[in-house]
Design a protein around this motif. Structure first.
Motif, mmCIF file in Angstrom:
data_model
loop_
_atom_site.group_PDB
_atom_site.id
_atom_site.type_symbol
_atom_site.label_atom_id
_atom_site.label_comp_id
_atom_site.label_asym_id
_atom_site.label_seq_id
_atom_site.Cartn_x
_atom_site.Cartn_y
_atom_site.Cartn_z
ATOM 1 N N ASP A 36 0.905 -0.741 -0.252
ATOM 2 C CA ASP A 36 -0.186 -0.037 0.113
ATOM 3 C C ASP A 36 0.407 1.093 -0.172
ATOM 4 O OD1 ASP A 36 -2.961 -1.178 0.107
ATOM 5 O OD2 ASP A 36 -2.156 -1.374 2.289
ATOM 6 N N LEU A 37 1.755 1.557 -0.768
ATOM 7 C CA LEU A 37 2.538 2.478 -0.075
ATOM 8 C C LEU A 37 2.784 2.922 -2.021
ATOM 9 C CD1 LEU A 37 5.066 3.640 1.565
ATOM 10 C CD2 LEU A 37 7.163 2.240 0.009
ATOM 11 N N ALA A 38 2.865 4.941 -1.290
ATOM 12 C CA ALA A 38 3.424 5.985 -2.478
ATOM 13 C C ALA A 38 3.936 5.768 -3.756
ATOM 14 C CB ALA A 38 2.383 6.979 -2.013
ATOM 15 N N THR A 39 4.526 5.762 -4.322
ATOM 16 C CA THR A 39 5.132 6.194 -5.085
ATOM 17 C C THR A 39 5.464 8.075 -5.604
ATOM 18 O OG1 THR A 39 4.668 3.260 -6.809
ATOM 19 C CG2 THR A 39 6.642 5.198 -7.868
ATOM 20 N N GLY A 40 6.657 7.441 -5.219
ATOM 21 C CA GLY A 40 6.859 8.838 -5.719
ATOM 22 C C GLY A 40 7.021 10.010 -7.005
ATOM 23 N N TYR A 41 7.148 10.989 -7.185
ATOM 24 C CA TYR A 41 7.130 11.107 -8.553
ATOM 25 C C TYR A 41 8.064 12.810 -9.062
ATOM 26 C CZ TYR A 41 4.035 7.391 -10.127
ATOM 27 O OH TYR A 41 3.508 6.380 -9.527
ATOM 28 N N ALA B 76 9.970 7.898 -9.495
ATOM 29 C CA ALA B 76 11.368 8.107 -8.136
ATOM 30 C C ALA B 76 11.702 6.456 -7.786
ATOM 31 C CB ALA B 76 11.348 9.133 -7.322
ATOM 32 N N PRO B 77 12.519 5.852 -7.489
ATOM 33 C CA PRO B 77 12.595 4.565 -7.022
ATOM 34 C C PRO B 77 12.793 4.586 -5.242
ATOM 35 C CG PRO B 77 15.296 5.999 -7.264
ATOM 36 C CD PRO B 77 13.728 6.586 -7.676
ATOM 37 N N TYR B 78 12.471 4.116 -4.877
ATOM 38 C CA TYR B 78 12.070 4.123 -3.073
ATOM 39 C C TYR B 78 13.147 4.187 -2.665
ATOM 40 C CZ TYR B 78 11.254 2.238 1.419
ATOM 41 O OH TYR B 78 10.925 2.570 3.066
ATOM 42 N N TRP B 79 13.512 4.959 -1.353
ATOM 43 C CA TRP B 79 14.386 5.235 -0.790
ATOM 44 C C TRP B 79 15.245 5.205 0.581
ATOM 45 C CZ3 TRP B 79 15.623 11.667 1.117
ATOM 46 C CH2 TRP B 79 16.554 11.775 1.308
ATOM 47 N N TYR B 80 16.259 4.061 -0.124
ATOM 48 C CA TYR B 80 16.749 3.234 1.170
ATOM 49 C C TYR B 80 17.663 4.601 2.229
ATOM 50 C CZ TYR B 80 14.458 -0.558 -0.457
ATOM 51 O OH TYR B 80 13.527 -1.999 -0.826
ATOM 52 N N LEU B 81 17.027 5.063 3.108
ATOM 53 C CA LEU B 81 17.655 6.157 4.047
ATOM 54 C C LEU B 81 18.967 6.070 4.104
ATOM 55 C CD1 LEU B 81 16.785 9.001 3.647
ATOM 56 C CD2 LEU B 81 15.950 8.481 5.882
ATOM 57 N N LEU B 82 20.145 5.813 4.488
ATOM 58 C CA LEU B 82 20.908 6.078 5.448
ATOM 59 C C LEU B 82 20.399 5.690 6.612
ATOM 60 C CD1 LEU B 82 23.830 5.657 5.538
ATOM 61 C CD2 LEU B 82 24.378 7.982 5.910
ATOM 62 N N ALA B 83 20.030 6.606 7.735
ATOM 63 C CA ALA B 83 20.309 6.579 8.558
ATOM 64 C C ALA B 83 18.407 6.655 8.776
ATOM 65 C CB ALA B 83 20.423 7.248 9.479
ATOM 66 N N ARG B 84 17.925 5.901 9.002
ATOM 67 C CA ARG B 84 15.914 5.621 9.267
ATOM 68 C C ARG B 84 15.594 6.981 10.451
ATOM 69 N NH1 ARG B 84 17.433 0.236 7.397
ATOM 70 N NH2 ARG B 84 17.994 0.167 9.979
ATOM 71 N N PRO B 85 16.538 6.629 11.403
ATOM 72 C CA PRO B 85 15.996 8.085 12.321
ATOM 73 C C PRO B 85 15.876 9.912 12.418
ATOM 74 C CG PRO B 85 17.211 6.493 13.321
ATOM 75 C CD PRO B 85 17.316 6.469 12.000
ATOM 76 N N SER B 86 16.335 9.646 10.474
ATOM 77 C CA SER B 86 15.964 10.825 9.842
ATOM 78 C C SER B 86 15.057 11.253 9.406
ATOM 79 C CB SER B 86 17.707 11.690 9.044
ATOM 80 O OG SER B 86 18.936 11.506 10.002
ATOM 81 N N GLY B 87 14.342 9.960 8.495
ATOM 82 C CA GLY B 87 13.969 10.068 7.619
ATOM 83 C C GLY B 87 13.276 9.189 7.155
ATOM 84 N N GLY B 88 13.324 7.858 7.845
ATOM 85 C CA GLY B 88 13.191 6.486 6.861
ATOM 86 C C GLY B 88 11.209 6.019 7.181
ATOM 87 N N LEU B 89 10.178 7.252 8.045
ATOM 88 C CA LEU B 89 9.107 6.138 8.232
ATOM 89 C C LEU B 89 7.488 7.031 7.440
ATOM 90 C CD1 LEU B 89 7.064 6.176 10.799
ATOM 91 C CD2 LEU B 89 6.492 8.113 10.770
ATOM 92 N N ASN B 90 7.532 5.247 6.925
ATOM 93 C CA ASN B 90 6.043 5.201 6.125
ATOM 94 C C ASN B 90 4.638 5.166 6.899
ATOM 95 O OD1 ASN B 90 7.864 4.691 3.674
ATOM 96 N ND2 ASN B 90 8.084 2.631 4.747
ATOM 97 N N ILE B 91 3.561 5.750 6.768
ATOM 98 C CA ILE B 91 2.470 6.226 7.336
ATOM 99 C C ILE B 91 1.744 6.459 6.401
ATOM 100 C CG2 ILE B 91 2.884 7.838 8.559
ATOM 101 C CD1 ILE B 91 2.257 7.310 11.193
ATOM 102 N N SER B 92 0.311 6.313 6.858
ATOM 103 C CA SER B 92 -1.039 7.008 6.203
ATOM 104 C C SER B 92 -0.883 8.658 7.108
ATOM 105 C CB SER B 92 -1.708 6.121 6.555
ATOM 106 O OG SER B 92 -2.064 5.990 7.512
#
Length: 628
Positions: free
Chosen positions: A232-237, A245-261
């Motif tokens: 159910d994840l939205a794709t970025g454009y 846009a490809p999914y971004w596996y962030l270097l450090a998830r605490p900086s910006g890794g959350l997926n949520i509605s």
């Protein structure tokens, strides 16, 4: 006497205004039809693939809009269950998790970071007198640089938090005295997350799930591309042509890794609106929520500014109302949550594209949600002639978010405050329109912007006793501060920079002409005069044009070894070599140059090239390895 009375009455006036606004307008009806019309119109006009918009109180949902597609290729619609990567909104979870440990007595915001995580190196020249503290990391006042291009481009779904610290250690260097100026940095939240791990013995994501997600019913939220994020994840454009846009596996998830509605993010915001309470559960004390919302560690805040960046919670001022929250920007995705507890209003909007649509959507929603609520502006402070004079003048950007951008921003961004018809006005950059300032203290003023925003400016002094203008934190600002300078100090770098850029362009344009003319003369058995000088200037100009285009491009190609990053490296070396070649050739062949214009242009262009090379050398942009 008048100013003393003003200082005594202002807090009382603010309290009365806030209570009055809260009582009269907390239950104001939402213009639902207008909201839907505006959202749909903006979505169509700006080609927003999909979006989620929520408006709510601390107890109930008032408005919900799920529209468009989460994936253009599969034509899958956005629903209430759609998850969006919300990027830097994740940082707010880091702050709340930290405050939970503060509440338990396991941490203090004043704790020295070096003592808590000695295995994470921090380069701080002021360590003895001004160590980096937890609060500085959460308020981005540690002086850290932001991530490098390499760190932003890093894409590894299995990297651990500890491993991530080895990728970009130079970002954890304090560039000015900690606890003075704010500069947003993605290098800080992972350090705080690691402190949480050492104090609890749990992985950061596990701790957040147990202490925040579970009590708030955030069952589908995830830091990884797993669970609901797989289906159910939205794709970025990205861009006008809406490239996926490809999914971004962030270097450090605490900086910006959350997926949520938006619907699952709402309880988190409602908890903050409820002063730490949600559905009878007290996750945080009201005092700690107040602290999260209140920036305190910068010079501007110590000078009385009520705006800025709190503990991963920043203020958006609209018609004088201070709304708290955080935004997030991923690759082809934007997100924002805002709330005002006194007015009992919360807003969340998530979209899966980048560009100006995000800001236009924010402006439209705020205007409609707050349309029946009177402005809450403090009374205008009566500046004396001497106080007014301290504001007037030019300011050049300083304390950059990304150190490497300083070479360009210092040439293109010029701020000015002047007096027009007896009022202070602010020019935020070259060619900008004047914005009226409303002084609310001797060293504080509000910008009265046309859209209704009222961000604050604060005038402080740095360690060298230079006047520094501090702007309230906002999206897209690469330097929240600007240091006062003279008219000559302001205009000389800008004028030289623009002249040098113009000459670079002329070297390229004339270079093509020189090549054509040289070939034509060669066929006639003749030779173009001073050909080595001309070729060198052409190569110099072309190198820097290509370099500028690539550095201004989108995507993370520069953060890895790629054709783009290698081209930047080659041009950053070739440009200086060509400039030196032009100088050597000009000195050896100046008598061969036919025509006064040619001689004058080549002399000026070569001198300009040496200035450019010297300037870029100071900024470390010769042999620029963007992937390093």
């Amino acid at each position: 006497m008048l100013k003393r009375l003003f200082s005594l009455l202002t807090p009382l006036w603010l309290l009365m205004a806030w209570l009055d606004a809260s009582a009269q307008h907390a239950a104001a009806a939402l213009p639902v039809d207008k909201l839907s019309f505006q959202i749909d119109s903006l979505q169509k006009a700006h080609h927003i693939p999909g979006l989620q918009v929520l408006i709510f109180t601390k107890d109930s949902l008032l408005y919900q809009r799920n529209a468009g597609l989460r994936n253009l290729k599969t034509k899958t619609p956005v629903t209430a269950q759609t998850l969006f990567p919300v990027a830097s909104i994740t940082k707010s979870l880091v702050a709340v998790a930290t405050l939970m440990l503060v509440q338990q007595g396991k941490l203090a915001l004043t704790d020295e970071v070096k003592k808590l995580v000695p295995d994470i190196p921090i380069d701080n020249p002021w360590q003895t007198t001004d160590p980096v503290r937890i609060a500085y990391l959460l308020e981005h006042t540690a002086g850290f640089d932001d991530w490098s291009m390499k760190a932003y481009a890093y894409n590894n779904p299995t990297i651990s938090l500890q491993e991530g610290f080895t990728i970009d250690p130079q970002a954890r260097r304090t560039r000015w005295r900690p606890g003075t100026f704010m500069a947003y940095s993605n290098a800080a939240p992972p350090v705080v997350a690691r402190i949480i791990e050492t104090k609890t013995g749990h992985e950061f994501e596990s701790f957040v799930r147990q202490r925040i997600f579970t009590p708030l019913g955030m069952k589908r939220a995830t830091f990884h591309r797993d669970g609901a994020a797989l289906t159910d994840l939205a794709t970025g454009y990205v861009g006008k042509d809406q490239q996926e846009a490809p999914y971004w596996y962030l270097l450090a998830r605490p900086s910006g890794g959350l997926n949520i509605s938006a619907l699952e993010l709402m309880p988190f915001v409602q908890m903050l609106m409820g002063r730490g309470s949600f559905q009878g559960q007290q996750l945080l004390s009201p005092a700690l929520v107040d602290r999260m919302e209140t920036p305190t560690t910068s010079l501007a805040n110590r000078a009385g500014s009520q705006q800025g960046y709190g503990l991963h919670n920043f203020i958006t001022a609209y018609q004088g109302h201070l709304l708290h929250g955080h935004d997030g920007a991923g690759i082809g995705l934007r997100a924002h949550y805002l709330y005002q507890s006194g007015l009992n209003r919360g807003i969340i909007f998530l979209i899966n594209t980048d560009g100006p649509a995000f800001f236009k959507l924010r402006d439209a929603i705020l205007k409609l949600v707050l349309q029946d609520i009177p402005a809450q502006l403090p009374p205008e402070y009566p500046l004396s002639a001497a106080q007014k004079q301290t504001w007037l003048g030019y300011y050049r950007p300083s304390h950059f978010r990304i150190a490497k951008t300083g070479w360009f921003l210092g040439l293109t961004d010029l701020l000015r405050i002047s007096e027009e018809e007896g009022k202070l006005v602010f020019y935020d950059g070259l060619g900008s329109n004047p914005v009226r300032l409303r002084p609310i203290g001797a060293h504080r003023a509000l910008r009265l912007e046309k859209q209704g925003y009222t961000p604050e400016l604060t005038l402080v002094q740095d360690d060298r006793h230079e006047a520094v203008l501090v702007r309230a934190f906002g999206a897209g600002i690469q330097a929240n501060t600007a240091t006062k300078t003279s008219a000559l100090g302001a205009w000389l770098p800008v004028a030289l920079g623009h002249v040098c850029l113009l000459i670079i362009g002329l070297c390229v344009l004339l270079g093509f002409g020189w090549l054509g003319r040289g070939v034509w003369l060669w066929r006639k058995g003749r030779r173009l005069s001073a050909l080595p000088v001309r070729i060198s200037l052409f190569v110099y100009g072309l190198s820097y044009v290509v370099m500028l285009i690539l550095l201004n491009g989108e995507g993370n190609h520069l953060g890895v070894v790629s054709p783009q990053s290698m081209t930047v490296f080659v041009t950053s070396v070739l440009g200086p070599l060509a400039a030196l070649g032009a100088l050597a050739s000009l000195l050896g062949r100046y008598k061969q140059i036919s025509g006064r214009f040619d001689w004058l242009f080549m002399s000026v262009a070569t001198s300009s090239a040496m200035v450019v090379v010297g300037y870029l050398g100071v900024w470390g942009l010769i042999g620029f390895q963007t992937w390093a």
